[in-house]
Design a protein around this motif. Structure first.
Motif, short mmCIF file in Angstrom:
data_model
loop_
_atom_site.label_atom_id
_atom_site.label_comp_id
_atom_site.label_asym_id
_atom_site.label_seq_id
_atom_site.Cartn_x
_atom_site.Cartn_y
_atom_site.Cartn_z
N MET A 1 0.84 -1.17 0.00
CA MET A 1 0.00 0.00 0.00
C MET A 1 0.89 1.23 0.00
N SER A 2 0.63 2.14 -0.92
CA SER A 2 1.45 3.35 -1.00
C SER A 2 1.14 4.28 0.16
N SER A 3 2.08 5.16 0.47
CA SER A 3 1.89 6.08 1.60
C SER A 3 0.73 7.04 1.35
N LYS A 4 0.49 7.42 0.11
CA LYS A 4 -0.62 8.31 -0.21
C LYS A 4 -1.95 7.61 0.05
N LEU A 5 -2.06 6.37 -0.36
CA LEU A 5 -3.27 5.58 -0.13
C LEU A 5 -3.48 5.31 1.36
N LYS A 6 -2.39 5.08 2.06
CA LYS A 6 -2.46 4.84 3.49
C LYS A 6 -2.97 6.08 4.23
N ARG A 7 -2.48 7.27 3.84
CA ARG A 7 -2.95 8.52 4.46
C ARG A 7 -4.43 8.77 4.16
N LEU A 8 -4.86 8.45 2.96
CA LEU A 8 -6.26 8.61 2.59
C LEU A 8 -7.15 7.69 3.44
N PHE A 9 -6.70 6.46 3.62
CA PHE A 9 -7.43 5.50 4.44
C PHE A 9 -7.56 5.99 5.88
N ILE A 10 -6.47 6.48 6.44
CA ILE A 10 -6.47 7.01 7.82
C ILE A 10 -7.39 8.22 7.91
N LEU A 11 -7.39 9.09 6.91
CA LEU A 11 -8.25 10.27 6.89
C LEU A 11 -9.73 9.87 6.88
N VAL A 12 -10.08 8.88 6.07
CA VAL A 12 -11.47 8.42 6.01
C VAL A 12 -11.90 7.86 7.36
N ILE A 13 -11.07 7.07 7.99
CA ILE A 13 -11.37 6.51 9.31
C ILE A 13 -11.51 7.63 10.33
N ALA A 14 -10.62 8.61 10.30
CA ALA A 14 -10.67 9.73 11.24
C ALA A 14 -11.95 10.54 11.07
N ILE A 15 -12.39 10.76 9.84
CA ILE A 15 -13.62 11.51 9.59
C ILE A 15 -14.82 10.75 10.16
N GLN A 16 -14.85 9.45 10.00
CA GLN A 16 -15.95 8.65 10.54
C GLN A 16 -15.98 8.71 12.06
N ILE A 17 -14.83 8.64 12.69
CA ILE A 17 -14.76 8.71 14.15
C ILE A 17 -15.21 10.07 14.64
N VAL A 18 -14.75 11.13 14.00
CA VAL A 18 -15.15 12.49 14.39
C VAL A 18 -16.65 12.67 14.23
N PHE A 19 -17.23 12.14 13.15
CA PHE A 19 -18.66 12.24 12.91
C PHE A 19 -19.44 11.55 14.03
N LEU A 20 -19.05 10.32 14.38
CA LEU A 20 -19.75 9.59 15.43
C LEU A 20 -19.61 10.28 16.79
N LEU A 21 -18.43 10.76 17.10
CA LEU A 21 -18.23 11.49 18.35
C LEU A 21 -19.04 12.79 18.37
N GLY A 22 -19.18 13.41 17.21
CA GLY A 22 -19.98 14.62 17.11
C GLY A 22 -21.44 14.37 17.41
N LEU A 23 -21.99 13.26 16.89
CA LEU A 23 -23.39 12.91 17.17
C LEU A 23 -23.61 12.68 18.66
N VAL A 24 -22.73 11.92 19.27
CA VAL A 24 -22.85 11.64 20.70
C VAL A 24 -22.65 12.93 21.50
N GLY A 25 -21.66 13.71 21.12
CA GLY A 25 -21.37 14.97 21.82
C GLY A 25 -22.53 15.94 21.76
#
Length: 180
Positions: free
Chosen positions: A1-25
């Motif tokens: 997996m290239s570093s660019k693809l890896k960063r994109l994957f981490i960004l997508v996961i981070a956005i999902q986590i922030v969204f869920l925490l935002g709903l609960v918050g």
């Protein structure tokens, strides 16, 4: 997996986590800082095979007709200005201290309304509208649905933020806070 693809994957996961925490918050913020109102309820249907055990709540202010409320709603109902899907603001108390006069407004809440709850018109039949406030279901621990179903009196303590959004704070069963 290239570093660019890896960063994109981490960004997508981070956005999902922030969204869920935002709903609960958001809901936790309402519970922490919202104003308190107690709504009289009638419990219905405590079990569902797929969702688990819960109670569907109907409130006294869920079904409104022109005999219950101020003249503003009577005009809306007669003129047809309130329709299914409209957002309405139901005043629970007014600045002059008049409790339960039920000012109902579309657009924005009345200036004389001290505490209001925001809802959406679920149906309209003649001069009667049914309003959903987003606090019509309460999930229960397994095995406690019968206790709620058999209660003589059931009220719900809600917290309401400045925008009129409500969140259930507690159930009050037969005059006491309910603890499963």
């Amino acid at each position: 997996m290239s570093s660019k693809l890896k960063r994109l994957f981490i960004l997508v996961i981070a956005i999902q986590i922030v969204f869920l925490l935002g709903l609960v918050g958001y809901r936790e913020t309402i519970l922490a800082f919202g104003r308190t109102a107690v709504l009289q309820t009638v419990p219905v249907d405590p079990r569902d095979l797929f969702k688990g055990e819960y109670v569907t709540l109907r409130y006294e202010i869920s079904t409104l007709d022109s005999t219950q409320v101020n003249q503003n709603l009577a005009k809306f109902l007669l003129l047809g200005d309130i329709n299914t899907g409209d957002t309405v603001y139901v005043g629970l108390s007014n600045i002059d201290g008049d409790e339960f006069s039920l000012d109902v407004q579309t657009g924005e809440p009345s200036d004389r309304t001290d505490l209001f709850i925001k809802g959406q018109v679920a149906s309209r039949k003649g001069d009667v509208i049914t309003v959903d406030y987003g606090v019509e279901q309460y999930f229960l621990p397994e095995g406690s649905g019968l206790e709620i179903e058999q209660a003589l009196e059931l009220e719900v303590r809600v917290k309401i933020n400045r925008a009129g959004t409500a969140a259930i704070d507690a159930l009050i069963v037969d005059g006491e806070d309910w603890a499963p």
